[in-house]
Design a protein around this motif. Structure first.
Motif, PDB file in Angstrom:
ATOM      1  N   VAL A  79       0.861  -1.178   0.000  1.00 48.50           N
ATOM      2  CA  VAL A  79       0.000   0.000   0.000  1.00 48.50           C
ATOM      3  C   VAL A  79       0.895   1.225   0.000  1.00 48.50           C
ATOM      4  O   VAL A  79       1.840   1.325   0.781  1.00 48.50           O
ATOM      5  CB  VAL A  79      -0.960   0.008   1.205  1.00 48.50           C
ATOM      6  CG1 VAL A  79      -1.722   1.321   1.297  1.00 48.50           C
ATOM      7  CG2 VAL A  79      -1.930  -1.159   1.094  1.00 48.50           C
ATOM      8  N   GLU A  80       0.599   2.160  -0.884  1.00 47.45           N
ATOM      9  CA  GLU A  80       1.377   3.377  -1.044  1.00 47.45           C
ATOM     10  C   GLU A  80       0.446   4.553  -0.797  1.00 47.45           C
ATOM     11  O   GLU A  80      -0.757   4.467  -1.017  1.00 47.45           O
ATOM     12  CB  GLU A  80       1.932   3.423  -2.472  1.00 47.45           C
ATOM     13  CG  GLU A  80       2.901   4.544  -2.754  1.00 47.45           C
ATOM     14  CD  GLU A  80       2.237   5.787  -3.312  1.00 47.45           C
ATOM     15  OE1 GLU A  80       2.850   6.864  -3.182  1.00 47.45           O
ATOM     16  OE2 GLU A  80       1.116   5.710  -3.839  1.00 47.45           O
ATOM     17  N   GLY A  81       0.984   5.651  -0.306  1.00 49.71           N
ATOM     18  CA  GLY A  81       0.190   6.845  -0.079  1.00 49.71           C
ATOM     19  C   GLY A  81       1.042   7.949   0.505  1.00 49.71           C
ATOM     20  O   GLY A  81       2.256   7.800   0.658  1.00 49.71           O
ATOM     21  N   ASN A  82       0.407   9.056   0.860  1.00 47.95           N
ATOM     22  CA  ASN A  82       1.137  10.195   1.408  1.00 47.95           C
ATOM     23  C   ASN A  82       1.518  10.000   2.870  1.00 47.95           C
ATOM     24  O   ASN A  82       2.619  10.378   3.279  1.00 47.95           O
ATOM     25  CB  ASN A  82       0.319  11.480   1.261  1.00 47.95           C
ATOM     26  CG  ASN A  82       0.272  11.945  -0.166  1.00 47.95           C
ATOM     27  OD1 ASN A  82       1.078  11.537  -0.996  1.00 47.95           O
ATOM     28  ND2 ASN A  82      -0.690  12.797  -0.473  1.00 47.95           N
ATOM     29  N   ASP A  83       0.612   9.465   3.687  1.00 44.95           N
ATOM     30  CA  ASP A  83       0.893   9.362   5.113  1.00 44.95           C
ATOM     31  C   ASP A  83      -0.088   8.405   5.783  1.00 44.95           C
ATOM     32  O   ASP A  83      -1.138   8.095   5.245  1.00 44.95           O
ATOM     33  CB  ASP A  83       0.787  10.742   5.767  1.00 44.95           C
ATOM     34  CG  ASP A  83       1.658  10.867   7.011  1.00 44.95           C
ATOM     35  OD1 ASP A  83       2.248   9.862   7.445  1.00 44.95           O
ATOM     36  OD2 ASP A  83       1.742  11.985   7.554  1.00 44.95           O
ATOM     37  N   TRP A  84       0.242   7.944   6.953  1.00 41.45           N
ATOM     38  CA  TRP A  84      -0.547   7.134   7.876  1.00 41.45           C
ATOM     39  C   TRP A  84      -0.785   5.699   7.438  1.00 41.45           C
ATOM     40  O   TRP A  84      -1.185   4.873   8.242  1.00 41.45           O
ATOM     41  CB  TRP A  84      -1.883   7.815   8.235  1.00 41.45           C
ATOM     42  CG  TRP A  84      -1.672   9.171   8.817  1.00 41.45           C
ATOM     43  CD1 TRP A  84      -1.978  10.363   8.237  1.00 41.45           C
ATOM     44  CD2 TRP A  84      -1.052   9.483  10.066  1.00 41.45           C
ATOM     45  NE1 TRP A  84      -1.609  11.404   9.046  1.00 41.45           N
ATOM     46  CE2 TRP A  84      -1.029  10.884  10.186  1.00 41.45           C
ATOM     47  CE3 TRP A  84      -0.521   8.711  11.094  1.00 41.45           C
ATOM     48  CZ2 TRP A  84      -0.504  11.533  11.294  1.00 41.45           C
ATOM     49  CZ3 TRP A  84       0.006   9.360  12.192  1.00 41.45           C
ATOM     50  CH2 TRP A  84       0.012  10.752  12.284  1.00 41.45           C
ATOM     51  N   HIS A  85      -0.554   5.353   6.189  1.00 42.08           N
ATOM     52  CA  HIS A  85      -0.708   3.960   5.764  1.00 42.08           C
ATOM     53  C   HIS A  85       0.377   3.085   6.380  1.00 42.08           C
ATOM     54  O   HIS A  85       0.186   1.883   6.530  1.00 42.08           O
ATOM     55  CB  HIS A  85      -0.687   3.853   4.240  1.00 42.08           C
ATOM     56  CG  HIS A  85       0.598   4.294   3.629  1.00 42.08           C
ATOM     57  ND1 HIS A  85       0.988   5.623   3.619  1.00 42.08           N
ATOM     58  CD2 HIS A  85       1.589   3.598   3.028  1.00 42.08           C
ATOM     59  CE1 HIS A  85       2.162   5.709   3.028  1.00 42.08           C
ATOM     60  NE2 HIS A  85       2.549   4.496   2.660  1.00 42.08           N
ATOM     61  N   THR A  86       1.472   3.694   6.797  1.00 41.64           N
ATOM     62  CA  THR A  86       2.589   2.929   7.345  1.00 41.64           C
ATOM     63  C   THR A  86       2.319   2.375   8.735  1.00 41.64           C
ATOM     64  O   THR A  86       3.055   1.513   9.209  1.00 41.64           O
ATOM     65  CB  THR A  86       3.857   3.803   7.395  1.00 41.64           C
ATOM     66  OG1 THR A  86       3.577   4.969   8.190  1.00 41.64           O
ATOM     67  CG2 THR A  86       4.270   4.231   6.008  1.00 41.64           C
ATOM     68  N   VAL A  87       1.281   2.865   9.412  1.00 36.70           N
ATOM     69  CA  VAL A  87       0.971   2.375  10.762  1.00 36.70           C
ATOM     70  C   VAL A  87      -0.265   1.471  10.764  1.00 36.70           C
ATOM     71  O   VAL A  87      -0.831   1.208  11.810  1.00 36.70           O
ATOM     72  CB  VAL A  87       0.793   3.538  11.772  1.00 36.70           C
ATOM     73  CG1 VAL A  87       2.102   4.275  11.952  1.00 36.70           C
ATOM     74  CG2 VAL A  87      -0.312   4.481  11.338  1.00 36.70           C
ATOM     75  N   THR A  88      -0.651   0.996   9.591  1.00 38.70           N
ATOM     76  CA  THR A  88      -1.764   0.051   9.507  1.00 38.70           C
ATOM     77  C   THR A  88      -1.216  -1.359   9.295  1.00 38.70           C
ATOM     78  O   THR A  88      -0.046  -1.543   8.979  1.00 38.70           O
ATOM     79  CB  THR A  88      -2.711   0.397   8.346  1.00 38.70           C
ATOM     80  OG1 THR A  88      -2.008   0.292   7.116  1.00 38.70           O
ATOM     81  CG2 THR A  88      -3.298   1.791   8.505  1.00 38.70           C
ATOM     82  N   SER A  89      -2.068  -2.332   9.471  1.00 36.59           N
ATOM     83  CA  SER A  89      -1.727  -3.733   9.207  1.00 36.59           C
ATOM     84  C   SER A  89      -2.615  -4.235   8.088  1.00 36.59           C
ATOM     85  O   SER A  89      -3.734  -3.765   7.909  1.00 36.59           O
ATOM     86  CB  SER A  89      -1.970  -4.586  10.452  1.00 36.59           C
ATOM     87  OG  SER A  89      -1.127  -4.189  11.495  1.00 36.59           O
ATOM     88  N   GLY A  90      -2.121  -5.219   7.348  1.00 38.67           N
ATOM     89  CA  GLY A  90      -2.915  -5.868   6.322  1.00 38.67           C
ATOM     90  C   GLY A  90      -2.523  -5.558   4.891  1.00 38.67           C
ATOM     91  O   GLY A  90      -3.094  -6.129   3.966  1.00 38.67           O
TER      92      GLY A  90
END
Length: 135
Positions: A79-90
């Motif tokens: 998953v790629e994006g600007n921010d906050w995706h790095t602290v999710t799971s899955g």
């Protein structure tokens, strides 16, 4: 795009050493050679269809039907994006894979949403989260 495709097909036919592909295992029966296909893509930064459950998780279906797979492929995702995706799971957990589609569910604590806790579709869309995949 078609010119590149024809060039690669011609190059692989003329110089087989450059196009060595070995299928070690698959989700189904390995067919006769040449049966391997690789396809890759993205859901896109501005058009990923994120939906969710009140700050608990977000979900998006991914259409891979244009790849033309004969059976369910082995799928790798990020998953790629600007921010906050790095602290999710899955992000690398493929769900309900078929030869035509699969899904990704993301969950976890997102600091941006201190009052809600988990990811929402609005945050996923605002931060341009998208699924990059290869199969």
């Amino acid at each position: 795009m078609n010119i590149v495709r024809y060039f690669l097909i011609a190059a692989c036919t003329a110089v087989p050493l450059l196009c060595d592909l070995v299928v070690i295992s698959s989700n189904g029966e390995i067919g006769p050679s040449p049966c391997a296909r690789t396809c890759a893509g993205t859901t896109g930064r501005t058009n990923t269809a994120w939906t969710g459950s009140s700050g608990i998780w977000v979900y998006t279906p991914v259409d891979i039907s244009s790849c033309g797979f004969m059976d369910t492929p082995v799928i790798t995702t990020s998953v790629e994006g600007n921010d906050w995706h790095t602290v999710t799971s899955g992000a690398s957990s493929v769900v309900n894979a078929t030869k035509d589609s699969f899904s990704i569910y993301l969950w976890g604590w997102v600091a941006y949403l201190r009052d809600h806790g988990g990811p929402t579709a609005d945050v996923a869309k605002a931060q341009l989260w998208n699924v990059n995949w290869s199969a």
